[in-house]
Design a protein around this motif. Structure first.
Motif, short mmCIF file in Angstrom:
data_model
loop_
_atom_site.label_atom_id
_atom_site.label_comp_id
_atom_site.label_asym_id
_atom_site.label_seq_id
_atom_site.Cartn_x
_atom_site.Cartn_y
_atom_site.Cartn_z
N VAL A 66 31.13 46.16 57.51
CA VAL A 66 30.84 44.92 56.81
C VAL A 66 32.12 44.54 56.09
CG1 VAL A 66 29.50 43.76 55.03
CG2 VAL A 66 28.40 45.43 56.52
N CYS A 67 32.68 43.40 56.45
CA CYS A 67 33.96 43.00 55.87
C CYS A 67 33.78 41.68 55.14
CB CYS A 67 35.01 42.87 56.98
SG CYS A 67 36.65 42.56 56.35
N GLY A 68 33.27 41.75 53.96
CA GLY A 68 33.05 40.56 53.16
C GLY A 68 32.35 40.94 51.88
N LYS A 69 32.25 40.01 50.97
CA LYS A 69 31.58 40.28 49.71
C LYS A 69 30.09 40.48 49.98
CE LYS A 69 33.23 36.50 48.07
NZ LYS A 69 33.47 35.33 47.26
N PRO A 70 29.45 41.46 49.39
CA PRO A 70 29.87 42.35 48.32
C PRO A 70 30.30 43.75 48.78
CG PRO A 70 27.49 42.40 48.46
CD PRO A 70 27.99 41.49 49.56
N SER A 71 30.99 43.87 49.88
CA SER A 71 31.39 45.17 50.43
C SER A 71 32.24 45.98 49.44
CB SER A 71 32.18 44.97 51.72
OG SER A 71 32.77 46.17 52.15
N ARG A 72 31.75 47.14 49.06
CA ARG A 72 32.48 48.02 48.15
C ARG A 72 33.82 48.44 48.77
NH1 ARG A 72 33.21 53.50 46.91
NH2 ARG A 72 33.21 53.91 44.68
N SER A 73 33.80 48.75 50.06
CA SER A 73 35.04 49.22 50.70
C SER A 73 36.10 48.13 50.72
CB SER A 73 34.76 49.73 52.12
OG SER A 73 34.19 48.72 52.92
N LEU A 74 35.70 46.87 50.89
CA LEU A 74 36.66 45.77 50.84
C LEU A 74 37.26 45.66 49.44
CD1 LEU A 74 38.10 43.33 52.11
CD2 LEU A 74 36.10 41.96 51.46
N GLY A 75 36.43 45.76 48.41
CA GLY A 75 36.93 45.70 47.04
C GLY A 75 37.91 46.81 46.73
N LYS A 76 37.58 48.02 47.13
CA LYS A 76 38.47 49.17 46.90
C LYS A 76 39.78 48.97 47.66
CE LYS A 76 35.84 51.72 44.27
NZ LYS A 76 36.18 52.00 42.89
N HIS A 77 39.70 48.45 48.89
CA HIS A 77 40.91 48.21 49.69
C HIS A 77 41.80 47.17 49.00
CE1 HIS A 77 43.64 47.41 52.96
NE2 HIS A 77 43.33 46.13 52.85
N MET A 78 41.21 46.09 48.52
CA MET A 78 42.00 45.04 47.85
C MET A 78 42.68 45.59 46.60
SD MET A 78 39.46 41.76 48.32
CE MET A 78 40.29 40.85 47.05
N LEU A 79 41.96 46.36 45.81
CA LEU A 79 42.55 46.94 44.61
C LEU A 79 43.72 47.84 44.97
CD1 LEU A 79 39.26 47.78 42.69
CD2 LEU A 79 40.98 46.10 41.97
N SER A 80 43.53 48.66 45.97
CA SER A 80 44.59 49.58 46.40
C SER A 80 45.79 48.84 46.98
CB SER A 80 44.01 50.55 47.44
OG SER A 80 45.02 51.36 47.97
N ALA A 81 45.52 47.86 47.84
CA ALA A 81 46.59 47.12 48.51
C ALA A 81 47.48 46.38 47.53
CB ALA A 81 45.99 46.14 49.52
N TYR A 82 46.91 45.90 46.44
CA TYR A 82 47.69 45.15 45.46
C TYR A 82 48.05 45.97 44.22
CZ TYR A 82 46.82 41.08 48.30
OH TYR A 82 46.78 40.20 49.35
N GLY A 83 47.72 47.25 44.24
CA GLY A 83 48.06 48.13 43.13
C GLY A 83 47.36 47.76 41.84
N LEU A 84 46.12 47.32 41.92
CA LEU A 84 45.38 46.90 40.73
C LEU A 84 44.47 48.00 40.21
CD1 LEU A 84 44.32 43.37 42.05
CD2 LEU A 84 46.20 43.90 40.49
N ASP A 85 44.36 48.08 38.91
CA ASP A 85 43.46 49.03 38.27
C ASP A 85 42.14 48.30 38.01
OD1 ASP A 85 42.08 50.76 36.61
OD2 ASP A 85 43.67 50.88 35.10
N PRO A 86 41.02 48.80 38.53
CA PRO A 86 39.75 48.10 38.32
C PRO A 86 39.39 47.96 36.84
CG PRO A 86 39.38 50.23 39.36
CD PRO A 86 40.86 50.00 39.33
N ALA A 87 39.87 48.86 36.01
CA ALA A 87 39.57 48.79 34.57
C ALA A 87 40.24 47.60 33.90
CB ALA A 87 40.00 50.09 33.88
N THR A 88 41.28 47.05 34.52
CA THR A 88 41.98 45.90 33.95
C THR A 88 41.94 44.69 34.88
OG1 THR A 88 44.09 46.66 34.86
CG2 THR A 88 43.55 47.35 32.60
N THR A 89 41.00 44.70 35.81
CA THR A 89 40.86 43.60 36.78
C THR A 89 39.48 42.97 36.62
OG1 THR A 89 42.27 44.80 38.33
CG2 THR A 89 40.95 43.01 39.24
N CYS A 90 39.44 41.66 36.71
CA CYS A 90 38.18 40.94 36.55
C CYS A 90 37.91 40.07 37.78
CB CYS A 90 38.22 40.07 35.30
SG CYS A 90 36.65 39.27 34.92
N MET A 91 36.75 40.25 38.38
CA MET A 91 36.32 39.41 39.49
C MET A 91 35.61 38.20 38.89
SD MET A 91 35.95 38.80 42.68
CE MET A 91 34.96 37.71 43.66
N VAL A 92 36.07 37.02 39.26
CA VAL A 92 35.48 35.77 38.77
C VAL A 92 34.73 35.13 39.91
CG1 VAL A 92 35.96 33.51 37.77
CG2 VAL A 92 37.40 35.48 37.17
#
Length: 153
Positions: A66-92
């Protein structure tokens, strides 16, 4: 979908094939989106999730990916690919069943804005996996927050 596999790319086989052929040839399946509907100006129309479900029922198997929202694996991939920390990232987002659930599944903070099909009341009453951390009338609140943060630096 796996690379180099022509059958994986064929969600709907070309030519006229019967259901048995679809089921045997479809070793891999994927879908892009899972929202059940799209609302536009008082029109309710099926979205990608409805069509993905039709393909799954017709082929007799569920998607491998499943490649789309709300896929957890897609979210984790995006955070990793852009070097983002989920604790300091906000999904709007303006939908709790896709945007907010996506952010929460990936461990991000979530901000619901009232520009879509869901009301602030419905967002506040949503279940834990879809309840936003913050609710705002408009995305304009981000400008004020960012300007205020820049001024304090």
């Amino acid at each position: 979908q796996p690379r180099g596999s022509r059958e994986a790319a064929e969600v709907r086989p070309r030519g006229s094939r019967d259901l048995a052929d679809v089921q045997t040839r479809s070793r891999h399946a994927s879908r892009v989106s899972i929202p059940p509907r799209v609302c536009q100006a008082a029109t309710l129309a099926p979205a990608g999730g409805v069509w993905a479900r039709c393909v799954a029922m017709t082929s007799g198997r569920e998607p491998d990916i499943v490649c789309g929202k709300p896929s957890r694996s897609l979210g984790k991939h995006m955070l990793s690919a852009y070097g983002l920390d989920p604790a300091t990232t906000c999904m709007v987002g303006d939908r709790v069943d896709t945007d907010i659930e996506f952010g929460r599944a990936a461990g991000m903070h979530t901000l619901f804005v009232e520009s879509g099909t869901t009301t602030a009341e419905a967002a506040a009453a949503a279940g834990p996996e879809q309840r936003p951390d913050f609710i705002a009338e408009s995305i304009a609140v981000l400008e004020a927050a960012l300007v205020g943060e820049a001024a304090s630096d």
